[in-house]
Enzyme design. Structure first.
Site, short mmCIF file in Angstrom:
data_model
loop_
_atom_site.label_atom_id
_atom_site.label_comp_id
_atom_site.label_asym_id
_atom_site.label_seq_id
_atom_site.Cartn_x
_atom_site.Cartn_y
_atom_site.Cartn_z
N GLU A 76 35.19 31.70 42.56
CA GLU A 76 36.19 31.13 41.64
C GLU A 76 37.36 30.53 42.43
O GLU A 76 38.04 31.24 43.18
CB GLU A 76 36.70 32.22 40.67
CG GLU A 76 37.51 31.61 39.55
CD GLU A 76 37.90 32.59 38.43
OE1 GLU A 76 37.09 33.48 38.11
OE2 GLU A 76 39.01 32.43 37.90
N LYS A 259 39.93 41.32 33.20
CA LYS A 259 39.08 40.38 33.96
C LYS A 259 39.90 39.78 35.11
O LYS A 259 39.40 39.60 36.22
CB LYS A 259 38.54 39.29 33.03
CG LYS A 259 37.43 38.44 33.61
CD LYS A 259 37.93 37.24 34.38
CE LYS A 259 36.79 36.40 34.93
NZ LYS A 259 37.28 35.26 35.71
N ASP A 275 28.70 47.68 45.75
CA ASP A 275 27.96 47.39 44.53
C ASP A 275 29.01 47.00 43.48
O ASP A 275 29.66 47.85 42.89
CB ASP A 275 27.20 48.66 44.13
CG ASP A 275 26.49 48.55 42.80
OD1 ASP A 275 26.78 47.62 42.04
OD2 ASP A 275 25.64 49.41 42.52
N HIS A 376 45.58 25.54 38.14
CA HIS A 376 44.23 25.22 38.61
C HIS A 376 44.14 23.77 39.06
O HIS A 376 43.51 23.44 40.07
CB HIS A 376 43.20 25.47 37.51
CG HIS A 376 42.89 26.92 37.32
ND1 HIS A 376 41.93 27.38 36.48
CD2 HIS A 376 43.43 28.02 37.88
CE1 HIS A 376 41.89 28.70 36.52
NE2 HIS A 376 42.80 29.11 37.37
C1 MEV Z 1 40.88 33.90 34.86
O1 MEV Z 1 39.79 34.05 35.75
C2 MEV Z 1 41.65 35.19 34.68
C3 MEV Z 1 42.76 35.13 33.64
O2 MEV Z 1 42.23 34.69 32.39
C4 MEV Z 1 43.35 36.52 33.53
C5 MEV Z 1 44.36 36.68 32.41
O3 MEV Z 1 44.24 35.97 31.39
O4 MEV Z 1 45.23 37.54 32.56
C6 MEV Z 1 43.81 34.13 34.03
#
Ligand code: MEV
Length: 433
Positions: A76, A259, A275, A376
């Site tokens: 990513e 995430k 792992d 980004h």
């Molecule tokens: C993107 O890979 C992760 C985010 O969506 C985490 C978040 O929303 O806090 C930016």
């Protein structure tokens, strides 16, 4: 020039010059992946190829007053850049404080079906009386573990759903190994022994990925260090606190919040040869352990201070190892561990949790400020400029032009660069505005 403005070779040269890595490590990094086909073939079934994933360096993460270069393997594009941004803010504020439980034990279960309350009482007594025999079974089944002072640290009997199932839970100390194979082997040996002892056939013997021990990380931030070009730090900090609260109240936000944390943690785990599914499974189990899915970290204003201080706290299991078959066979993880320079598994877990926390901070700051897409876009434009061959000041100039370009490709960045340098551009390749 900034570290990110250098070429990969220049970055390795810099790390070697500064004494972060040896000459041999620099050479090995250039040669990665270190995995040979014969080894890959021995690792999985039906092997037909080897996939490369870039390893980036999170520079200057301060954890417990020690500064780390943390290798992160990820596909990513924004992960390493965001981690660096979060680590910089944390560093300016004294760094992250992390602490891992000193004892790490893996749970493994031997489970039986339909055990009546009377049987439960009887079985529990027998298991207790024969604890020493269970240790002897262990010594035979996994002698290497015993040699390293590892093994069964605790045994408990747990009824599930009024005895529909009943299990003997083992707590196993696996040293610096992640321990899944050891736990499975040991629980299978104990299952055979218990079958004889209790006169009832177990349904299964298997490790559990529910790691109870957590690593805690915390950071205190002066809101001023969150300031952006268009917004005060305090305003950003207030929104970070609100975003954190939102994730506590809404599980569909909590999962995305987490995430973002796992973006950092899994990238570290991947570089470490761990792992990553076990890391994820344990983290999400922990997030939902009280029946509702919750964020692994929270952000709030510290109480009792005159000046507002933003505080972030993260607790999560860190199901990784520092030794094991995959780590050794892959080769690159051992190299990454050398670059990280942690003394032991516990220190590694503390650093990885700190990465999760600063990764989370960077994501929340972006969302609270200019938004994720803008960040980004900037990053992609800089990457394109570098890929097109821009050097030094050219990188920023090409990147800025690419940010508003309708077609963001390396070729278009090359054309911009050629124009800037006054070079000819083939007629059929005119810029596509
Ligand atoms: C993107 O890979 C992760 C985010 O969506 C985490 C978040 O929303 O806090 C930016």
């Amino acid at each position: 020039m900034k570290f990110y403005e250098l070429t990969p070779q220049e970055r390795r040269d810099f790390l070697e010059r500064e004494g972060y890595i040896t000459h041999n490590d620099a050479r090995l990094l250039r040669l990665t992946p270190l995995l040979r086909e014969y080894a890959a073939d021995g690792m999985i079934e039906n092997q037909v190829g080897i996939m490369g994933i870039p390893i980036g360096l999170l520079r200057g993460l301060v954890v417990n007053d020690k500064e780390y270069n943390v290798p992160m393997a990820t596909e990513e594009p924004s992960v390493v850049a965001a981690a660096c941004a979060g680590a910089k803010i944390a560093r300016e504020n004294g760094g992250v404080v992390s602490a891992m439980w000193p004892v790490r034990v893996i749970p493994a279960d031997i489970v039986f079906q339909k055990v009546s309350p009377a049987q439960q009482e009887e079985f529990e007594k027998r298991v207790e009386e024969h604890n020493k025999d269970m240790v002897r079974v262990m010594q035979k089944a996994v002698p290497t573990l015993t040699h390293h002072n590892g093994g069964i640290e605790g045994v408990m009997c747990v009824p599930i759903h009024k005895g529909e199932f009943w299990k003997v839970r083992l707590w196993i100390w696996t040293g610096e190994a992640m321990g899944a194979n050891i736990a499975n082997k040991l629980s299978e040996a104990e299952a055979k022994y218990l079958e004889g002892l209790l006169g009832i056939k177990p349904l299964a013997a298997i490790l559990s990925n529910a790691e109870l021990q957590t690593v805690g990380s915390g950071v205190e931030i002066d809101p001023e260090s969150l300031e952006t070009k268009t917004e005060s730090g305090l305003s950003i900090a207030r929104k970070i606190v609100a975003l954190s609260r939102w994730s506590e109240l809404d599980d569909t936000r909590a999962v995305t919040h987490n995430k973002g944390i796992m973006n950092g943690v899994v990238a570290c785990g991947m570089a470490n040869g761990s792992d990553t599914r076990a890391i994820e499974a344990a983290a999400h189990w922990y997030a939902a352990r009280n029946g509702a899915y919750k964020p692994l970290s929270t952000w709030y204003f510290k109480k009792g201070t005159r000046k507002k201080i933003l505080k972030g706290k993260l607790f999560m299991p860190m199901a990784i190892g520092r030794v094991g078959f995959s780590i050794k066979t892959l080769g690159t993880p051992e190299l990454c561990q050398r670059i990280l320079g942690a003394e032991d598994l516990w220190e590694t877990q503390e650093v990885f949790a700190a990465v999760g926390l600063v990764q989370n901070l960077a994501a929340l700051r972006s969302i609270a400020g200019e938004g994720i897409t803008q960040g980004h876009l900037k990053l992609r434009s800089y990457n394109l400029a570098r890929a097109a061959g821009a050097q030094g000041e050219e990188i920023r100039e090409v990147a800025e032009q690419m940010m508003s370009h309708p077609k963001r490709t390396v070729r278009q960045a090359e054309i911009k660069l050629a124009r800037m340098r006054g070079n000819d551009i083939p007629e059929d390749e005119e810029e596509d505005e």
